[in-house]
Scaffold this active site. Sequence first.
Site, PDB file in Angstrom:
ATOM      1  N   ASP A 154       0.830  -1.201   0.000  1.00 57.15           N
ATOM      2  CA  ASP A 154       0.000   0.000   0.000  1.00 57.15           C
ATOM      3  C   ASP A 154       0.867   1.254   0.000  1.00 57.15           C
ATOM      4  O   ASP A 154       1.565   1.543   0.966  1.00 57.15           O
ATOM      5  CB  ASP A 154      -0.894   0.015   1.246  1.00 57.15           C
ATOM      6  CG  ASP A 154      -1.761   1.258   1.306  1.00 57.15           C
ATOM      7  OD1 ASP A 154      -2.903   1.192   0.828  1.00 57.15           O
ATOM      8  OD2 ASP A 154      -1.291   2.301   1.812  1.00 57.15           O
ATOM      9  N   TYR A 189       3.202   9.704  -0.494  1.00 57.45           N
ATOM     10  CA  TYR A 189       4.311   9.099   0.251  1.00 57.45           C
ATOM     11  C   TYR A 189       5.664   9.328  -0.451  1.00 57.45           C
ATOM     12  O   TYR A 189       6.711   9.029   0.125  1.00 57.45           O
ATOM     13  CB  TYR A 189       4.106   7.584   0.434  1.00 57.45           C
ATOM     14  CG  TYR A 189       2.862   7.158   1.167  1.00 57.45           C
ATOM     15  CD1 TYR A 189       2.049   8.075   1.826  1.00 57.45           C
ATOM     16  CD2 TYR A 189       2.481   5.821   1.201  1.00 57.45           C
ATOM     17  CE1 TYR A 189       0.896   7.670   2.491  1.00 57.45           C
ATOM     18  CE2 TYR A 189       1.342   5.414   1.868  1.00 57.45           C
ATOM     19  CZ  TYR A 189       0.543   6.337   2.499  1.00 57.45           C
ATOM     20  OH  TYR A 189      -0.591   5.919   3.149  1.00 57.45           O
ATOM     21  N   LYS A 220      -2.853   6.048  -4.206  1.00 60.52           N
ATOM     22  CA  LYS A 220      -3.929   6.997  -3.875  1.00 60.52           C
ATOM     23  C   LYS A 220      -3.674   8.349  -4.517  1.00 60.52           C
ATOM     24  O   LYS A 220      -2.515   8.760  -4.654  1.00 60.52           O
ATOM     25  CB  LYS A 220      -4.009   7.185  -2.351  1.00 60.52           C
ATOM     26  CG  LYS A 220      -3.909   5.887  -1.565  1.00 60.52           C
ATOM     27  CD  LYS A 220      -4.004   6.094  -0.064  1.00 60.52           C
ATOM     28  CE  LYS A 220      -3.688   4.802   0.673  1.00 60.52           C
ATOM     29  NZ  LYS A 220      -2.253   4.603   0.943  1.00 60.52           N
ATOM     30  N   HIS A 269      -7.487   9.746  -1.377  1.00 56.26           N
ATOM     31  CA  HIS A 269      -6.734   9.691  -0.121  1.00 56.26           C
ATOM     32  C   HIS A 269      -7.495  10.319   1.056  1.00 56.26           C
ATOM     33  O   HIS A 269      -7.506   9.769   2.154  1.00 56.26           O
ATOM     34  CB  HIS A 269      -5.370  10.370  -0.305  1.00 56.26           C
ATOM     35  CG  HIS A 269      -4.298   9.853   0.599  1.00 56.26           C
ATOM     36  ND1 HIS A 269      -2.979   9.777   0.251  1.00 56.26           N
ATOM     37  CD2 HIS A 269      -4.372   9.377   1.865  1.00 56.26           C
ATOM     38  CE1 HIS A 269      -2.286   9.271   1.260  1.00 56.26           C
ATOM     39  NE2 HIS A 269      -3.108   9.028   2.259  1.00 56.26           N
TER      40      HIS A 269
END
Length: 280
Positions: free
Chosen positions: A49, A54, A83, A116
């Site tokens: 994930d 990120y 996301k 998100h």
Amino acid sequence: MPSHLQDAVTLNNGVKMPWLGLGVYQAKEGDEVEQAVQAAIRHGYRSIDTAAAYHNEEGVGRAVRQAIKDNGLSREDVFITTKVWNSEQGYESTLAAFEKSMDRLNLDYVDLYLIHWPVKGKYKETWRALERIYQEGKAKAIGVSNFQIHHLEDLLKDSEIVPAVNQVELHPELTQKDLLEYCGSKGIRLEAWSPLGQGNLLNHEALKEIADKHGKSVAQVILRWDLQNGVITIPKSVNKERIAENGNVFDFELDAQDMEVIDRLNRNRRFGSDPDNFNF
Ligand code: A2P
């Protein structure tokens, strides 16, 4: 009940998603995230994930391709989630953001694409873009993250496709029982981020007692509690031993009393942001 790390739950569109995966929030782009992903897949994990936010999609993609080669797997054996970030929400901008994620991941499709956060005034247009991405086969399933019941009710009024997954902060001090029941009634599978409370729950006395009783760690007890509640879970770790430990939760069972004790630890306590009050 899953009995193996590679067991998968069937989502509302028939797609199978592993019950337990590796989260890579705050795993650094480059060596750190690549080592973590490769260790996870080597240990038998089949779900990773990530998110545009990120800033490690390139490393995730590289590590997944390498791990597929090294472990004699094919792309279909691995489940990849990413996301769309808040600043990219809206119809056209989400379509563009998706393409950028795909370029960074360097994959032909993702297994699950999520909104998100529920950005007010934007998430419905964003969802229309996800529906298109899904219909074009570029994401095998689509879903949301950090949606409360009212966000889901609002979205379902105007959407063609019911989200397959809602990924939210969920742990023994934030058990999300109402959301779990609501999502269950709509065919939306709940998924836990920060299942370990970002590591803050690992010294909890009540959890330690249960862990000792089963000869397991507190982290393992929490992850097992997720699974027995029908919740998909994605503990984050960049450490090989802890990655292995977190995947080793299929050889014991919490009894009804253990489950009740853990459920009662709820304090509606968030370690992350509140979906009804965030400013990013
Ligand atoms: P690390 O990456 O160094 O292993 P959450 O998934 O709830 O956000 O928790 C992630 C945090 O918990 C990270 O700081 C991670 O650190 C730590 N962590 C993950 N698994 C374990 C474990 N089995 N035991 C102790 N700490 C863990």
